[in-house]
Structures are given as C-alpha cells and as structure tokens.
Design a protein around this motif. Structure first.
Motif, PDB file in Angstrom:
ATOM      1  N   PRO A 122       0.785  -1.241   0.007  1.00 23.29           N
ATOM      2  CA  PRO A 122      -0.082  -0.081  -0.039  1.00 23.29           C
ATOM      3  C   PRO A 122       0.914   1.304   0.094  1.00 23.29           C
ATOM      4  CG  PRO A 122      -0.880  -1.684   1.607  1.00 23.29           C
ATOM      5  CD  PRO A 122       0.576  -2.169   1.098  1.00 23.29           C
ATOM      6  N   GLN A 124      -0.118   4.299   0.958  1.00 23.26           N
ATOM      7  CA  GLN A 124      -0.330   5.186   2.271  1.00 23.26           C
ATOM      8  C   GLN A 124      -1.102   4.293   3.258  1.00 23.26           C
ATOM      9  OE1 GLN A 124      -3.171   8.199   2.150  1.00 23.26           O
ATOM     10  NE2 GLN A 124      -3.800   7.836   0.094  1.00 23.26           N
ATOM     11  N   GLN A 128      -8.796   2.135   2.218  1.00 23.41           N
ATOM     12  CA  GLN A 128      -9.072   2.556   1.053  1.00 23.41           C
ATOM     13  C   GLN A 128     -10.348   1.994   0.611  1.00 23.41           C
ATOM     14  OE1 GLN A 128      -6.979   4.992  -0.310  1.00 23.41           O
ATOM     15  NE2 GLN A 128      -5.978   4.577   1.834  1.00 23.41           N
ATOM     16  N   SER A 129     -11.148   2.587  -0.544  1.00 21.14           N
ATOM     17  CA  SER A 129     -12.373   1.874  -0.813  1.00 21.14           C
ATOM     18  C   SER A 129     -12.355   0.505  -1.562  1.00 21.14           C
ATOM     19  CB  SER A 129     -12.808   2.747  -2.427  1.00 21.14           C
ATOM     20  OG  SER A 129     -12.231   2.768  -3.337  1.00 21.14           O
ATOM     21  N   TYR A 132     -10.042  -0.390  -7.547  1.00 21.66           N
ATOM     22  CA  TYR A 132      -8.707  -0.056  -7.965  1.00 21.66           C
ATOM     23  C   TYR A 132      -8.604  -0.382  -9.540  1.00 21.66           C
ATOM     24  CZ  TYR A 132      -7.028  -4.723  -7.828  1.00 21.66           C
ATOM     25  OH  TYR A 132      -6.985  -6.077  -7.806  1.00 21.66           O
ATOM     26  N   SER A 135      -7.941   2.532 -11.814  1.00 21.61           N
ATOM     27  CA  SER A 135      -7.261   3.509 -11.426  1.00 21.61           C
ATOM     28  C   SER A 135      -5.936   4.008 -12.168  1.00 21.61           C
ATOM     29  CB  SER A 135      -6.516   3.193  -9.891  1.00 21.61           C
ATOM     30  OG  SER A 135      -7.510   3.087  -9.011  1.00 21.61           O
ATOM     31  N   LEU A 353     -14.063  11.235   0.384  1.00 29.47           N
ATOM     32  CA  LEU A 353     -12.881  11.644   1.376  1.00 29.47           C
ATOM     33  C   LEU A 353     -12.727  12.908   1.389  1.00 29.47           C
ATOM     34  CD1 LEU A 353     -10.416  10.451   2.916  1.00 29.47           C
ATOM     35  CD2 LEU A 353      -9.238  10.522   0.457  1.00 29.47           C
ATOM     36  N   GLU A 355      -9.361  15.032   3.260  1.00 27.70           N
ATOM     37  CA  GLU A 355      -8.289  14.927   4.077  1.00 27.70           C
ATOM     38  C   GLU A 355      -7.268  16.096   3.870  1.00 27.70           C
ATOM     39  OE1 GLU A 355      -3.971  12.337   3.144  1.00 27.70           O
ATOM     40  OE2 GLU A 355      -5.830  11.276   2.795  1.00 27.70           O
ATOM     41  N   ARG A 380      -8.241  12.207   7.978  1.00 32.07           N
ATOM     42  CA  ARG A 380      -8.922  11.802   7.107  1.00 32.07           C
ATOM     43  C   ARG A 380     -10.330  11.656   7.454  1.00 32.07           C
ATOM     44  NH1 ARG A 380      -7.743   6.670   5.005  1.00 32.07           N
ATOM     45  NH2 ARG A 380      -8.090   7.213   2.722  1.00 32.07           N
ATOM     46  N   TYR A 382     -13.874  10.019   6.144  1.00 33.03           N
ATOM     47  CA  TYR A 382     -14.244   9.381   4.841  1.00 33.03           C
ATOM     48  C   TYR A 382     -15.660   8.630   5.127  1.00 33.03           C
ATOM     49  CZ  TYR A 382     -12.003   5.304   6.604  1.00 33.03           C
ATOM     50  OH  TYR A 382     -11.646   4.056   7.430  1.00 33.03           O
ATOM     51  N   GLN A 384     -18.231   5.402   2.956  1.00 32.56           N
ATOM     52  CA  GLN A 384     -18.413   4.645   1.583  1.00 32.56           C
ATOM     53  C   GLN A 384     -19.821   4.057   1.780  1.00 32.56           C
ATOM     54  OE1 GLN A 384     -15.636   2.695  -0.490  1.00 32.56           O
ATOM     55  NE2 GLN A 384     -16.430   0.677   0.065  1.00 32.56           N
ATOM     56  N   THR A 457      -9.125  -3.172   2.936  1.00 32.38           N
ATOM     57  CA  THR A 457      -9.994  -2.256   2.304  1.00 32.38           C
ATOM     58  C   THR A 457     -11.345  -2.185   2.717  1.00 32.38           C
ATOM     59  OG1 THR A 457     -10.593  -3.690   0.501  1.00 32.38           O
ATOM     60  CG2 THR A 457      -8.487  -2.477   0.099  1.00 32.38           C
TER      61      THR A 457
END
Length: 669
Positions: A122, A124, A128-129, A132, A135, A353, A355, A380, A382, A384, A457
């Motif tokens: 990863p 960061q 995460q959602s 990908y 992306s 998100l 941030e 952060r 967020y 979903q 995720t």
C-alpha cells in the motif's frame, strides 16, 4: 481512400509543417548524445539544440523555455525544474500496460481492468475503498506537471491503435504573469469489442470509453516565500463487461480454443435489456501550499477532497447463467448462486474523502551537506455508501463512515557529493497501524527497507449484493519489504542487478468464489531482477528480467519469469529525420493468473486455466522531425508463427496482430 489512410496523410502533413518551421540559431543536434529522463532504456537523441534566442533580438521559444515542477520535489525542498522531453523513447508504447513496462496486466484490450503483476505494498496508511482496477487510467496526483512557460505551450497527441484502440490527448499551459500559470489536459480513448459482436454494424460494439480532465495552476509570490500548487481532475470510465470468450467449433467438429471472433461469456444487452456494464467516475480537488518563515522553517498544508462512484448493472442475468460451452453437458454459471431476484443486478458504491495534512518542514546546510526534515498531522474523514437491489424494484443501503488521525515525521541527509542521500520516515495511525521506511541512494547502490501495518480495504471489510454477502473483522495487514539494487557501468554497458524480499502477514485476497478472505500467519516472496542497457554504435539492447519464488502459491499468483527486451537501431535520414527502428519483446512464464469478477471489480484466484507462457513481439519505428514525434507499429507481429494466440487472463486473449500509428506534436507559441 479509407479514414485511417486519410488520417495518416493528415498527421504526416502536420509533421512536415513542423519540419518547415525551422528556427534560426538552432545548433546541429548530436545524434550520439544521451538524453531523456529514464535510466533504462535511454534514447540517443535528446532535447538539445532547441535555441531560445537567435542572433537578433527576436525571442524564439522551445523546450528549454517551457519548464515544469512536480509536487514531490517542492514537498521535499528539491525545487527541480524539468524541460519538455523531446526524445523518442517509448513513443510507440501507447497502451497503458506498455507505459507501465508490462508491470500491470489487463484483459487484453485498451480500457479493461488492470492489476499489478507483482505484489504491491500500500502507498499510504488508512483504509481505501477497494475499487482500483481503473485507477491507472486516471491522472495521477504526483505526476501532475506545474508549468512555467515563457509562451503558450500545447501538446497534441493521437494514437490510432490496431483493432480499433484509439487515444486522443490535448494539453495546454500558459503563464498569466511570470509567477502564475494555468493549464488543462483532456484525454479521450475508446476501444471496440474483439469478440461477442455481430460485426462492425453492431450497435453495442464499443467496449471501453474514457474521458479524463485535468485543470491545474501554480503560483509563487514575488519574494518566493509562498507557493501554491493546485489541480482538479476527473475521470469518467465505462466498460461493457464480456466475461471472456467462449471456445468455438470448426467445420470438422474440432474445438477452437483461441476463438478471437467467438461469443462472449456474458451476453450483450439489447434495446430493452441493459447488458453487463461497469462504470466509474472519479473527482479529486487537490491543493498544496507552503509559506517560508525562514530557510529552516516552512509551514505547509495539503488538502484533498475526493469522490469515487462505482456502478454495475446486468439485466440479462438469466441469460448469463444458462450458457453451455462446447464440450460440456451443463450450463456455465458466470455468477455464483443468486440470493434474490434472478432477473437483474444493480450495484452502486460511492466513496467520499476529505483529507487535510498540516506540517512543519525545513532544510539546513553545513559544509556542503544538507539536512531536511518534516513533521506533520494528517486527518482523513471518509464514508463509503453502497446501494444494491434486492428485487427488480426494491433496494437496500449501508454505510461505513470513519475518521482517521495520523502523526508522522520524515528526515533526509544529503551528502556533499550531491549524488548520495539517506532518508527515513515514520507515520503512526492513532489506534491503528504504522508505516516505517528508510532508503540509501548513491551513485552505485540503492537500498532500503519498509514496514507497514495497514487496514484492509472497505470492500474487503463489508460487501452486500444479490450475489455476495460478507462482513469481516480482519486483522491489520503486514508488509515488510527489503530491497537493494546496484548501478554498475562498464564502457557502454550498464547493468542493474537487484533483489526484493517481502514478508507478508495476514494477507487478504479473494478466493476462487471471489469472496474476501484473510490468510493467518506470514509467507515470503523473493524476486531477483536484472536491468541491462548496452549501446554499441547505433544499436541498442536493453530491458529488464525478474525471477520470483514464494513460499505460498495458493493465495498469491506470480509468474516465475518475467522479461522485457528491446533491440533497436537508430539513424539520421536526410539530416532532419531521426528514426528508431526496433522490436519489443515481452514474456511471462505460464501461471494461473487471477480471474476477474465485474460485479465487485476484483481479481480473484482460479485453478482451471494457465495463461501467458508466450512471447509478444511488437515491431516499431519512431520518427522525429524537429519537435514532432511519430510512430508506426505492428503489434503482436509474431501471432500465428508458433501459436494462433495466447491468453493474458483466464478466458481473455492477447490482442490480435494490428497496425498502429500516432503523433505527438509540441507547439511553443
């Protein structure tokens, strides 16, 4: 004359116009001098010889008068100015897989889902959602170029790929005043289905469509104490899912495995029914600004507001559960057991998100060496939200909202030789994981170590639909990565032997039913690599090779052998036309690569079909007249020599042989 031939004449005409616009005062270029930004492979024609001012008082603009910076350099107090790349390196590599040096794998056609070939840690901390696969088609934040142009700059790019894969890009930037620049990038690409259609007149022949937009600006104050970098990016990507190609049957009754024009596993839609279709929209508003209190003290703020929408619909559900392939007595069910209404699937997911990162950084120098530091707080927020149908007209919804807080620090020491540096970073997630990494870079050696403990995720944590339902309480995932690479040179030979070792703990994956799982314990992956670059006269031989071994192959699939090789000859024709002619070769050894489930947009384990195990050969010629770069290319030129084709993913074939050409045209006034 057909449209492709007319387009080629138009592009060649533009190139000749570029040749006619010779600039006075431009010195003769040296075709044997090195240029370009990448260490391997390197072109032998750089961007020198473009004069800014001639012998008179007239200002002539060119690549050297158009410069840009990257946020990473400003962030780390390395204000490096880049000039526009006019080398011919990789001009012919127009597909996204080839832009990434084949380190990503798609489903054979432009715009299809992509995944990394090798294990990827990863980038960061923070959940995460989990969506990908599209992306790589979006503009990347840390790759955004912030310009300082002495004249309006325009870059027009078009690639007409083989088998109806087309890319169009238009970039423009202009200084409003010497300290303020604005610009935009627009991208459009499409591809058409290679199988599962009724022909060229099929209403549903389009496979993938993509629109990309980037608006960017940068500003610095008169005394250079304040700097602002900001951009907005958007991606709108849609894909008609096909599920792969079904085997065919020849006139003598034999099975056609490499059935390039066969039926698709998922049926296309009609005027009354929506076929399997995926869609993703991304928006990102990003800003970075800093203020210099003193040379050793700077305050900065980084801001991101992101939204990501993912959508999937299939109104032909019954049809797609009743296909009986040749050689089988039972229907081939694409989806697992359906839990509700069997007539349609509809799935919506939205990720938002906000941030903010606030920090203090600075740099100090002593006897030629320099010390760089950074300390920060990152927050952060967020949420979903997932909406799915439970019948043809009823829906259910659930949300995952959270706030995450991080504390971090970064230090760097730069040696007096300006070629060596040591950096280290530690980031801690409050009541969560951490990320620790350190790296040594020198003229002959690059080595480092990183350790991460990160969340699964959000999609791995919870997912509900008419097909799948899971709620998992997974442990944090562990990634430990030690690596080293030597940078060796002897005369015209450069080699880069390297070694990567990964120790993965609590590894999360999708099993053979495309359900999220977590493996207890740890396992290791060892990858040995070799980069090579040999220039002898006008010939170039370059590439990369990797050999991978791992302690578990039941939950992570990697090709043991991976090779990229380029053989190229470069020459100057009629004193104005630079030409690179060569062949690109790529090979992955046979392995059971992951299959793809379009409903949740995930690659998952499979044990029924080995893929790859074949060489892909592309013949190409890159050309440059003044500042205009062109390419012509014969893709998959070796198709049919040893085999009719091969699979790049389960049920997905490598693209057939095709002819591609394109142009990249710079304008500086």
């Amino acid at each position: 004359m057909n449209r492709s031939f007319l387009a080629l004449l138009f592009i060649l005409g533009l190139a000749l116009v570029g040749r006619a616009q010779q600039f006075p005062g431009s010195p003769t270029q040296n075709p044997n001098s090195f240029g370009g930004r990448q260490a391997m492979p390197t072109s032998t024609t750089g961007n020198r010889g473009q004069g800014i001012i001639d012998d008179s008082t007239k200002v002539i603009y060119g690549p050297k008068s158009t410069r840009y910076v990257l946020e990473g350099d400003i962030f780390n107090n390395r204000r490096k100015l880049y000039t526009m790349d006019t080398t011919m390196d990789d001009v012919h590599r127009y597909t996204y897989v080839q832009r990434y040096q084949n380190l990503y794998q798609d489903l054979g056609d432009l715009g299809t889902p992509m995944r990394p070939v090798f294990v990827q840690e990863p980038q960061q901390l923070g959940a995460q959602s989990g969506y990908y696969v599209f992306s790589p088609y979006a503009y990347q934040t840390m790759d955004v170029k912030y310009f300082d142009t002495k004249s309006p700059f325009t870059d027009m790019y078009i690639a007409l790929g083989g088998n109806n894969q087309n890319i169009l890009r238009f970039d423009m930037a202009q200084n409003i005043n010497p300290r303020l620049n604005v610009g935009f990038n627009v991208q459009r690409f499409t591809s058409q289905k290679q199988f599962g259609t009724s022909g060229t007149n099929d209403t549903y022949k389009l496979l993938a469509q993509n629109w990309g937009l980037l608006l960017h600006t940068n500003y610095r104050s008169k005394n250079d104490k304040y700097t602002l970098l900001a951009h907005f990016k958007n991606m709108n990507h849609s894909l008609d899912e096909q599920g792969g190609v079904l085997p065919g049957q020849s006139t003598d009754g034999s099975i056609i495995i490499y059935n390039y024009t066969g039926d698709s596993r998922l049926r296309s839609g009609s005027t009354s029914l929506h076929g399997p279709h995926g869609w993703e929209i991304r928006n990102d508003l990003h800003a970075y600004h800093q203020y210099v209190l003193d040379k050793g003290f700077q305050v900065y703020h980084r801001f991101d507001y992101q939204t990501q929408k993912n959508f999937y619909q299939d109104d032909t559900l019954r049809l797609n559960q009743s296909i009986t392939p040749l050689g089988s007595d039972s229907p081939l069910r694409f989806y697992p057991s359906i839990l509700g209404d069997t007539s349609r699937i509809e799935q919506h997911t939205r990720f938002r998100l906000l941030e903010n990162q606030f920090g203090l950084k600075g740099i100090a120098q002593y006897k030629g060496a320099s010390f760089n530091y950074r300390a920060y707080l990152r927050v952060r927020n967020y949420k979903q939200t997932t909406l799915y149908n439970t019948s043809r007209t009823t829906y259910n919804q659930y949300e995952i909202p959270r706030t995450e807080t991080f504390l971090g620090g970064w230090v760097g020491y730069y040696f007096p030789d300006s070629l060596s540096r040591i950096t280290a970073e530690l980031e801690y997630q409050v009541a969560g994981g951490y990320r620790l990494q350190g790296q040594l870079e020198s003229k002959f050696l690059t080595a480092g170590y990183s350790s991460e403990l990160v969340n699964p995720t959000l999609l791995q944590e919870r997912y509900q639909s008419m097909i799948y339902i899971w709620r998992n309480d997974f442990n944090l995932r562990g990634y430990n990565h030690a690596y080293g690479k030597l940078n060796l040179r002897y005369k015209q030979l450069r080699i880069e032997p390297g070694l990567d070792y990964y120790l993965l703990s609590n590894y999360t994956y999708f099993d053979t039913a495309a359900v999220a799982r977590q493996a207890a314990g740890s396992f290791s992956v060892l990858r040995a690599g070799l980069g090579y670059h040999l220039q002898f006269g006008k010939f170039l031989l370059s590439g990369q090779a990797y050999y991978t071994v791992q302690s578990r192959t039941d939950i992570l699939r990697t090709p043991p052998l991976f090779v990229n090789t380029r053989l190229q000859y470069e020459f100057l024709y009629a004193k104005v036309l630079y030409i690179q002619a060569g062949i690109d070769l790529h090979y992955k050894s046979s392995y059971y690569a992951d299959a793809y489930m379009p409903l949740n947009q995930q690659f998952y384990l499979q044990n029924r079909q080995a893929v790859e195990g074949a060489v892909l050969a592309d013949l190409y010629a890159n050309l440059r007249i003044n500042r205009t770069r062109l390419f012509v290319k014969l893709t998959h030129a070796n198709q049919g020599i040893f085999s009719p084709g091969y699979f790049v993913a389960p049920d997905y074939l490598q693209m057939r042989r095709g002819f591609a050409f394109g142009v990249d045209w710079y304008l500086f006034d």
